[in-house]
Scaffold this active site. Structure first.
Site, mmCIF file in Angstrom:
data_model
loop_
_atom_site.group_PDB
_atom_site.id
_atom_site.type_symbol
_atom_site.label_atom_id
_atom_site.label_comp_id
_atom_site.label_asym_id
_atom_site.label_seq_id
_atom_site.Cartn_x
_atom_site.Cartn_y
_atom_site.Cartn_z
ATOM 1 N N GLY A 114 0.836 -1.199 0.000
ATOM 2 C CA GLY A 114 0.000 0.000 0.000
ATOM 3 C C GLY A 114 0.866 1.242 0.000
ATOM 4 O O GLY A 114 1.081 1.867 -1.039
ATOM 5 N N GLU A 126 -4.885 7.019 -0.968
ATOM 6 C CA GLU A 126 -4.073 7.962 -1.753
ATOM 7 C C GLU A 126 -3.013 8.631 -0.886
ATOM 8 O O GLU A 126 -2.841 9.846 -0.892
ATOM 9 C CB GLU A 126 -4.972 8.975 -2.459
ATOM 10 C CG GLU A 126 -6.036 8.245 -3.273
ATOM 11 C CD GLU A 126 -6.414 8.935 -4.542
ATOM 12 O OE1 GLU A 126 -5.678 9.840 -4.954
ATOM 13 O OE2 GLU A 126 -7.439 8.545 -5.120
#
Lengths: 273, 390
Positions: B143, B369
């Site tokens: 991630g 994000e």
């Protein structure tokens, strides 16, 4: 007003439409009346294109999309009304006309109709579309006066508008149902609220709107003298302005097995039954 | 119905700094959200269904890729794009996410790094909403550290063959095209993989308690074969995905303010109407302190967002500055949502009010994000010159 459709080949159906669009205080603000001038306070209040007028613009756009032609938005108002005219141009109207002049301040409905008629006569239109009434002052008087000044038929309270050949055909809302009425073009039409849902302007429409022409006229530009419009030309005078009376306390009906009878008696006393 | 909505939350009068067109864009999207999103979003959230019915209208208005030039895109300013994100997320983070993924994470990299054929093929249809895109970077085990990705591509004759998994992919099951980042000979490259490509499957991730009105998926590539011209030719390495994320983060730092404003307005309205003891709870100092703190943080966030838009329009906005915006505005939005939730008391946990929905959504926005921590470390590296990532 108008170039007559009958002068064109019948199959050439495009319609040029003028839409009368008022700028009104935004719905989020409570409209206030200036106690001295007895007019709606407009200074320092955010305005928007009247939602009722937006429906008129939408209906006009749908007609020109079906038949070809152009939509012109006509308004009488303060100089900053150009911002609201641009919203109609962003929806797809082709050009705008603003009649703005300090001499027009205080015009009654007939003065307003004269100014709009004079501006509309400078163009060539097959149809004028108005809201049934504006959502700030709700007089509903201007469209009828405007039709008279333009010398055209008025088809009012339209819930559906079609152009068939050289005629406008309108499904007209009434208290008891609807009527279908028609008139030769050129014609003035008032549209009922809820006739359509005004489209969302596209970003391209918004960007394109700034390049579209908005003609600004003074009263003199459209051939009106100060004694015809504004405070001095007004034939109606607002004498007093007051708040609506507070509602009287309601009647509580206690049902002791005879509630239905009591309600029926009450309604009968009001001559409703 | 109205053609405008109540004015936006704008305590500092930033609206005066906008061009008439920017104001009109914000107003139009505000109306869209008031009419098409807010009345139904609670039900969608509760049922876990995506608000797809608003997509044609968003496309019709030209919101997808609105900040890009040419190829059917509207070419609007960064400020206008930010304002649109703010208004969309006032409705729901899922709606804004849809717009961010389509415009910033898929259309932007195609516009910036794609071949002329790829731009002509995909961008006009994506702008029109006829083609939906998704962005595949994150993996189940990678991630915050995307450079470690395991997904690979290898050349095989006139094709590339992709293997790997991508997880937490917005719109992954409905996308017509997935922009998938994979390592080709050890270097990260972008591939446009069409729905139905052999070896490409996806499934929806269920049991989410956040972004419930948005589709989140896992993408699986098992010897997925794509034509040679599927690769974005003009970018190699992390610059591709991170450049795209930078675009999307700019939208997020605006969007979070919309969610915060919705929470603040709900809390203010509730506090002025809810009477406890002798008066509305807005009349108690503890509640006023909360409301003032919320409004102040939203206003500061708006100033930050507006300045970043100015820098972006001047071509001078750095990734670290975007990190500051994303970190601060999402963190503060989450704090505003939590405070609003406390003002609403028990009512704050029901979907009758927008607050708990925004609060739950912002829990995702806080970490997607770029997590709050990663943005913090980006800024730490920026000011000290020392990387503290590992």
């Amino acid at each position: 007003m108008a170039r007559h459709l009958l002068t064109r080949p019948v199959e050439w159906l495009f319609v040029n439409i003028a839409v009368c669009a008022k700028c009104v205080p935004i719905s989020a603000v409570t409209i206030e009346i200036d106690p001295t001038t007895k007019r709606v306070k407009r200074e320092g209040v955010s305005h928007e294109l009247d939602p009722a007028a937006a429906s008129a613009v939408e209906e006009a756009l749908r007609l020109v999309e079906a038949h070809g032609g152009e939509v012109t938005v006509v308004t009488m108002g303060m100089p900053n009304a150009v911002d609201e005219i641009r919203k109609a141009l962003a929806m797809g109207a082709e050009r705008g006309v603003l009649i703005s002049d300090p001499a027009l301040a205080g015009s009654d409905t007939l003065g307003t109709a004269k100014a709009l008629a004079a501006a509309i006569k400078k163009g060539q239109y097959d149809m004028v579309i108005c809201a049934t009434e504006s959502t700030d002052t709700y007089s509903g008087l201007v469209p009828g006066q405007l039709a008279e000044l333009l010398g055209v038929a008025a088809l009012t309270f339209a819930k559906k508008v079609k152009v068939e050949g050289s005629k406008a055909v309108v499904r007209r809302q009434t208290d008891f149902g609807y009527q279908v009425v028609e008139a030769e073009l050129p014609v003035l039409i008032t549209v009922s609220s809820g006739i359509n849902e005004p489209r969302y302007p596209s970003l391209k429409g918004i960007m394109g709107a700034k390049r579209k022409e908005i003609a600004t006229y003074s009263a003199a530009d459209v051939g009106l003298s100060p004694d015809q419009v504004g405070e001095s030309g007004a034939r109606e005078k607002v004498l007093t302005v007051g708040k609506p009376p507070t509602r009287a306390q309601g009647t509580v009906v206690t049902d002791e097995g005879d509630g239905g009878v009591k309600i029926a008696d009450f309604l009968a006393s009001l001559k409703v039954l | 119905m109205s053609v405008s909505s109540p004015p936006p939350l704008d305590f500092l009068g930033l609206r005066d700094l906008l061009s008439p067109e920017e104001r009109m864009v914000a107003d139009a999207v505000r109306r869209l959200v008031d009419e098409r999103v807010i009345p139904v979003i609670g039900q969608h959230f509760e049922r876990g269904t995506s608000l797809l019915e608003v997509v044609p209208e968003m496309a019709g208005m030209g919101l997808f890729g609105m900040h890009l030039q040419g190829y059917g895109c509207a070419g609007m300013s960064s400020t206008a794009y930010g304002l649109v994100c703010q208004e969309l997320e006032r409705g729901d983070s899922g709606v804004r996410s849809f717009c961010s993924v389509q415009g910033s994470l898929v259309m932007f990299p195609i516009r910036a790094f794609g071949s002329e054929e790829q731009k002509l093929r995909w961008l006009p249809k994506m702008a029109a909403g006829e083609v939906i895109g998704c962005f595949g970077l994150t993996e189940p085990d990678f991630g915050s550290n995307p450079a470690g990705m395991l997904t690979t591509a290898r050349k095989d004759g006139g094709s590339y063959v992709i293997n790997g998994r991508k997880r937490w992919i917005t719109n992954g099951t409905i996308a017509d095209v997935a922009l998938v980042w994979a390592k080709l000979d050890g270097k990260i490259r972008g591939f446009l993989v069409e729905k139905g490509a052999p070896g490409f499957t996806s499934y929806e991730i269920e049991h989410k308690m956040s972004l419930r009105a948005s589709i989140t998926a896992e993408l699986i590539f098992e010897d997925c074969r794509v034509p040679e011209d599927s690769m974005l030719p003009d970018v190699e390495g992390l610059r591709g995905p991170l450049g795209s994320l930078n675009e999307a983060r700019f939208g997020i730092l605006w969007g979070a303010l919309g969610a915060a404003a919705a929470c603040y307005e709900a809390a203010l309205d509730y506090a002025t109407n809810r009477v406890q003891f002798s008066r509305p709870i807005a009349g108690y100092q503890l509640t006023q302190e909360k409301l003032v703190q919320m409004l102040t943080e939203i206003s500061k966030g708006q100033l930050l967002a507006y300045r970043l838009a100015q820098l972006k329009e001047a071509g001078r906005c750095t990734p670290a500055q975007i990190s500051m915006g994303k970190m601060n505005n999402v963190r503060q939005a989450l704090e505003v949502a939590r405070t609003a939730r406390s003002i609403l008391g028990a009512n704050g946990i029901t979907l009758d009010y927008p607050v708990i929905r925004h609060l739950l959504n912002l829990e995702t926005v806080y970490t997607y994000e770029g997590t709050n921590e990663i943005h913090l470390l980006t800024l730490g590296r920026e000011i000290t010159g020392i990387s503290a990532f590992e």
